[in-house]
Design a protein around this motif. Sequence first.
Motif, PDB file in Angstrom:
ATOM      1  N   ILE A 144      20.445  83.147   9.729  1.00 57.29           N
ATOM      2  CA  ILE A 144      22.356  82.761  10.286  1.00 57.29           C
ATOM      3  C   ILE A 144      23.199  83.824   9.094  1.00 57.29           C
ATOM      4  N   LEU A 145      23.100  84.041   7.992  1.00 54.88           N
ATOM      5  CA  LEU A 145      24.030  85.066   7.490  1.00 54.88           C
ATOM      6  C   LEU A 145      24.705  85.940   7.671  1.00 54.88           C
ATOM      7  N   LEU A 146      23.437  87.024   8.746  1.00 50.34           N
ATOM      8  CA  LEU A 146      23.646  87.840   9.947  1.00 50.34           C
ATOM      9  C   LEU A 146      24.762  87.903  10.744  1.00 50.34           C
ATOM     10  N   ALA A 147      23.063  86.140  11.553  1.00 50.07           N
ATOM     11  CA  ALA A 147      24.683  86.081  12.617  1.00 50.07           C
ATOM     12  C   ALA A 147      25.386  85.658  12.259  1.00 50.07           C
ATOM     13  N   PHE A 148      26.663  84.787  11.698  1.00 48.07           N
ATOM     14  CA  PHE A 148      27.108  84.104  11.595  1.00 48.07           C
ATOM     15  C   PHE A 148      28.563  84.408  10.480  1.00 48.07           C
ATOM     16  N   SER A 149      28.115  85.211   9.119  1.00 47.20           N
ATOM     17  CA  SER A 149      29.161  85.144   8.497  1.00 47.20           C
ATOM     18  C   SER A 149      29.915  86.457   9.072  1.00 47.20           C
ATOM     19  N   GLY A 150      28.922  87.556   8.867  1.00 50.73           N
ATOM     20  CA  GLY A 150      30.379  88.373  10.011  1.00 50.73           C
ATOM     21  C   GLY A 150      30.605  89.893   9.171  1.00 50.73           C
ATOM     22  N   ASP A 151      30.158  89.575   7.599  1.00 49.53           N
ATOM     23  CA  ASP A 151      30.766  90.359   6.438  1.00 49.53           C
ATOM     24  C   ASP A 151      29.293  90.492   5.983  1.00 49.53           C
ATOM     25  N   VAL A 152      27.913  90.668   6.045  1.00 46.55           N
ATOM     26  CA  VAL A 152      27.160  91.345   5.467  1.00 46.55           C
ATOM     27  C   VAL A 152      27.005  92.835   5.518  1.00 46.55           C
TER      28      VAL A 152
END
Length: 217
Positions: free
Chosen positions: A192-200
Amino acid sequence: MHAMFLPLKPAGEYCLFQCTGNFLLRNQRLDIHLEGDRVIYFDEDDSPQDVLQRSLPESTLTAWFKYNSNNPHDLQAKETLYPDFCENYTFHKNQNPRVWKPRRSGFGGTIGRVYTVSPKDIEKYHLRMLLYRIPGATSFQDLRTYNGEIYHSFQATARAMGLLEDDNEWSATLTEASLTMHPRSLRQLFCILLAFSGDVSNPYQLWLDHRSNLAQD
C-alpha cells in the motif's frame, strides 16, 4: 438508529496496562478525522433537514483546536502535541460542550493513542503525520499552514515541511505496524505504501530495513 458519513470510534475509550514499578497507566484513544467527516446518528423517523442541522459534539480533536484557540496564554498547551495532550489535560466527554481541561496535580498517568490510519486514506494519513509534528494547532487550516503559506492539502504541507524527503516516515509506519500486525498484513501495508504514498524513494532499502518483520512467517 442509523449513522451517516465516516464512522469514528467514540472518544475517551480507556484501557489499563501494567508498567514497571506496579504503576498502572491509562491509555486514551484520540479521534482523528478530516474537517466535516463526522458521524451523525439519527432515527428513521427523523427528518433529513433536522438531522443535517443538528449540532455535533466536539471530538477530542476539535476540542483540542478550541482549547488552543481559547487559551493562547497557556504556554504548555502551545508546546504540546495532540498525541501528548492527555498527559497534562483531561477530556470531559460528558460535559456539554465537550472540552479539554488542565489535569489536576496528582492525577497523571494517561498516554494518548491516535487511531491508526491507512496510507490509502491519503489526506487523513498525512493529517495524522502532522499531528505528531505540530504542537498547539488551533484549526485544520492552522495545520495546513507552514511558513505563512496555507497549503491546499495536508500532504502538500507535509511535503513542504520536508517530512517526505526521505523514507523515515514510511519506515516509522512499518515499525509501528509491526507491533500489532501479522507478517501477511504487514506485507500488504508495504505494498500500500508503494502504491499510494507516491513518496517512497528507495523501496528496496525499505524492504531490507524491515524484512525480518515482513518475512517472519
